[in-house]
Scaffold this active site. Structure first.
Site, PDB file in Angstrom:
ATOM      1  N   ARG A   1       3.397  15.575   0.560  1.00  0.00           N
ATOM      2  CA  ARG A   1       4.497  14.864  -0.076  1.00  0.00           C
ATOM      3  C   ARG A   1       5.258  15.773  -1.027  1.00  0.00           C
ATOM      4  O   ARG A   1       6.459  15.843  -1.022  1.00  0.00           O
ATOM      5  CB  ARG A   1       3.968  13.655  -0.849  1.00  0.00           C
TER       6      ARG A   1
ATOM      7  N   LYS B   1      -7.099   2.668   8.673  1.00  0.00           N
ATOM      8  CA  LYS B   1      -7.574   1.313   9.003  1.00  0.00           C
ATOM      9  C   LYS B   1      -6.502   0.259   8.787  1.00  0.00           C
ATOM     10  O   LYS B   1      -6.376  -0.677   9.568  1.00  0.00           O
ATOM     11  CB  LYS B   1      -8.812   0.958   8.187  1.00  0.00           C
TER      12      LYS B   1
ATOM     13  N   ILE C   1     -19.938   7.227   9.938  1.00  0.00           N
ATOM     14  CA  ILE C   1     -20.884   6.577  10.857  1.00  0.00           C
ATOM     15  C   ILE C   1     -20.275   6.474  12.243  1.00  0.00           C
ATOM     16  O   ILE C   1     -19.203   5.886  12.408  1.00  0.00           O
ATOM     17  CB  ILE C   1     -21.248   5.152  10.382  1.00  0.00           C
TER      18      ILE C   1
ATOM     19  N   LYS D   1     -11.208  -3.517   8.355  1.00  0.00           N
ATOM     20  CA  LYS D   1     -12.271  -2.926   9.168  1.00  0.00           C
ATOM     21  C   LYS D   1     -12.908  -3.964  10.094  1.00  0.00           C
ATOM     22  O   LYS D   1     -13.268  -3.664  11.225  1.00  0.00           O
ATOM     23  CB  LYS D   1     -13.311  -2.294   8.253  1.00  0.00           C
TER      24      LYS D   1
END
Lengths: 442, 442
Positions: free
Chosen positions: B56, B116, B147, B216
């Site tokens: 930015r 997300k 994960i 999520k």
């Protein structure tokens, strides 16, 4: 390495699947193929069709929901049939499984196998055949039953560096150790109970002596470190020597005893150590909460940190779930005319000798109760440069016991220490030596 | 759906990567690209080369170990460069991330994103662009940080039927609830502590009100059930109302309070319910052992049974590990000239209204201490056909309290029950209503 499968897929045609073996896992594979036929076709882009099921003896599979004409005792003929695209092997053992899988791949079929013993003994021959024929060889069900391990280790962590894998990969021994921990029973009592419940075989050797876990450790090590490890590279100790006293000592330390399969890189990243043995781990470690016959694999990697994969490590339906997952992948690859990622052994790291392995140890000594005993014992540790973290004295008089926990030391130094301790006049017996794993500062 | 990527790979050439964003995650992505350059090239079959890093404001990235000329404030120009093969987006938020990813895909680049919020709000537009352009869109880092979830859910379980997914997918709220459980502190105290340690933002709304977990949950539900779910389909309740008393009540029941993201199929398999709310779960449940800021996703499937995936759910290095895993896959696909499995929404199951959701409930009531109170209360439950499993009376006189745990009931019936309880003369206050999840018989 061929990038094209040798049997091109004809659009609109079903893919023909040959199943080798129809025991507990095979029956579940058939059931899932029948029940999920539509879902599988949507996920693959083509329907799957059973071409045949090879069995040892005819007439014993009346409860399997398929046309009885699919059963054959001619496995060798089945895998060579020109219409077979995919072969699933759930026979187990080295032969005839190896010859059948090799023949299947030479016939241009992709294969899915759950055969840990074969992969750990002679994976190289199988992977070479897959490469030579441009076909897929998938084996998710070989380690950890239904637990997805191969894609997470190989693909999800492909941008990371795995440092260590700690696994509880044998459900029978975990059940036995869990019972010993929760009820204080002996190994023998817990084994009997496991046998009564069907968690242990009448001959439990493969499980309790760590052979099953060692095969899985070899496969896990190869996966995690992009190298080739065979079962004979794995240092193996079973759980038959674990006593109720060891389990109680672990409890007193805030630990639990687990049979661990461990694969780890040396700090320089050049060698890998692979071992299976009982060990004490802290109760706060995620692996400590793996109860009953469940399995779990704990991974430490440079960027991702700590990961754990948990689930049912055996059983017909869980193993069949893993087989079907692989079958969908190899079938989809076949439809798209390409191969999966295959074996990856570019790293060829050497296997580290057990003597060089660093761990902490928990040692229980029966000693005479006399001034100067601790000094003599401490001197033996010092002579071998094994540094003591804690010493606890229990009992008095004839029953005096010393419990020593060391800092990290090599297996070689520890073995030499124990030999010298046994020669020490003040030591009546070295009653137990157990490794301690999973401490935060290792 | 195109099967060929629109930018063919020229053998021997490096693959050029554009990075959008260079905050905590971006910096770690650069570090891994530099440190693991050789390993990545071996795993992909071609080296990766940074084409540019969009930031930015210039001049704030002196500690990132790359040629300063790679930095640019012209993100739109970077994603349109003809030499860019792969784009990694770690900016977050809806815009300009969406426009940049769409431009990148229209330019023939495959993309990896950790975004997300964008995927949960408007994944459909992105997946359509990937299909239209024949490129890959991977997003492992969007849920559960490091994960591995996407490959296990989509590929490993492709031959199975997932029934339910229960996730601890927000580290901030898990840290707060864990502190409340272990030290008995209030929500406010635990939040302050989390803020002091950097686990919670100065404005913690996105975490503590469940917005992050809801995004999520939408992504997990889509993955698990091969359908499309957006954040607005998710029933959402945060943890700000969870009191020290609730946590103590849970403890008394052998439970712990967790913020759960739940996606589950109705028994007929035709609808999916997706919700985020605090719930009590038994301490023996594998999710109960997920401590501090860790995340875990627990999966129940028809054949595999119970699976759990555990690890660091946030942080620069863990998220970068997941991004790099995806980058290796999309790069390898590019080298081989094919695409990955893409989105799979063939199932298009409908979203289930929250009112129809079945759960157990734990309800605390402040009541007057008078004969017949229990009968009046029980009558209200019976009128709404909510079956009571246990009732416990605590205290006496002015402080009398009833704790009711129900069998499974619909959310609609429970809400109506609570409204009627509040109108009951003998009930001073319905002090807490919390769902109970993860009982064996659900």
């Amino acid at each position: 390495m061929g990038e094209q499968s040798s049997k091109p897929y004809k659009p609109g045609q079903p893919l023909k699947v040959a199943l080798l073996g129809c025991g507990t896992v095979g029956t579940e594979v058939v059931r899932l193929l029948v029940e999920s036929h539509g879902d599988l076709a949507a996920r693959i882009g083509a329907p799957l069709e059973l071409a045949g099921i090879a069995i040892r003896r005819p007439g014993r599979h009346r409860d399997v929901p398929v046309d009885p004409d699919l059963f054959t005792t001619d496995a060798a003929g089945l895998v060579r049939r020109p219409d077979v695209d995919l072969v699933v092997e759930v026979i187990g053992g080295i032969e005839p499984a190896r010859s059948l899988l090799l023949a299947a791949m030479d016939n241009g079929a992709s294969v899915v196998t759950a055969n840990k013993a074969l992969l750990a003994a002679d994976g190289a021959t199988l992977f070479a055949a897959a490469d030579r024929n441009g076909v897929d060889l998938y084996y998710e069900a070989a380690v950890g039953g239904a637990i997805p391990l191969i894609r997470p280790l190989r693909e999800s962590l492909a941008g990371d560096r795995i440092r260590r894998v700690l696994g509880i990969v044998n459900g029978t021994t975990n059940y036995i150790l869990d019972r010993m921990d929760t009820s204080g029973v002996s190994f023998e009592e817990a084994l009997e109970e496991a046998q009564a419940l069907g968690y242990a075989e009448p001959d439990p050797t493969a499980d309790v002596e760590g052979f099953d876990a060692a095969a899985k450790a070899a496969i896990l090590a190869g996966l995690a470190f992009h190298t080739r490890v065979t079962a004979s590279d794995v240092h193996r100790e079973g759980i038959t020597q674990v006593s109720a006293t060891d389990v109680a000592s672990a409890k007193a330390m805030g630990c639990v005893v687990k049979l661990l399969a461990i694969a780890e890189l040396t700090p320089d990243g050049k060698r890998v150590g692979v071992r299976v043995h009982p060990a004490m781990i802290p109760r706060t470690h995620p692996l400590a909460s793996v109860r009953e016959a469940y399995n779990a694999v704990f991974v430490e990697s440079a960027a991702a940190g700590q990961l754990m994969f948990y689930g049912a490590g055996a059983g017909g339906a869980p193993t069949a779930s893993a087989v079907l997952g692989d079958l969908v992948t190899v079938a989809r690859n076949r439809v798209r005319g390409h191969r999966g990622s295959g074996e990856s052994t570019y790293a060829s790291v050497e296997v580290h000798p057990m003597g060089d392995t660093l761990t902490r140890y928990h040692i229980s000594l029966d000693v005479v109760d006399r001034a100067g005993v601790l000094a003599s014992v401490a001197d033996v540790f010092a002579r071998h440069e094994v540094s003591i973290q804690t010493v606890r004295q229990e009992g008095r008089g004839a029953d005096a016991q010393l419990v020593v926990v060391t800092h990290q030391a090599t297996d070689r130094a520890l073995t030499a220490t124990v030999e010298d301790l046994e020669r020490l006049e003040v030591v009546r017996d070295v009653s137990s030596v157990m490794r301690v794993e999973g401490w935060g500062d290792d």
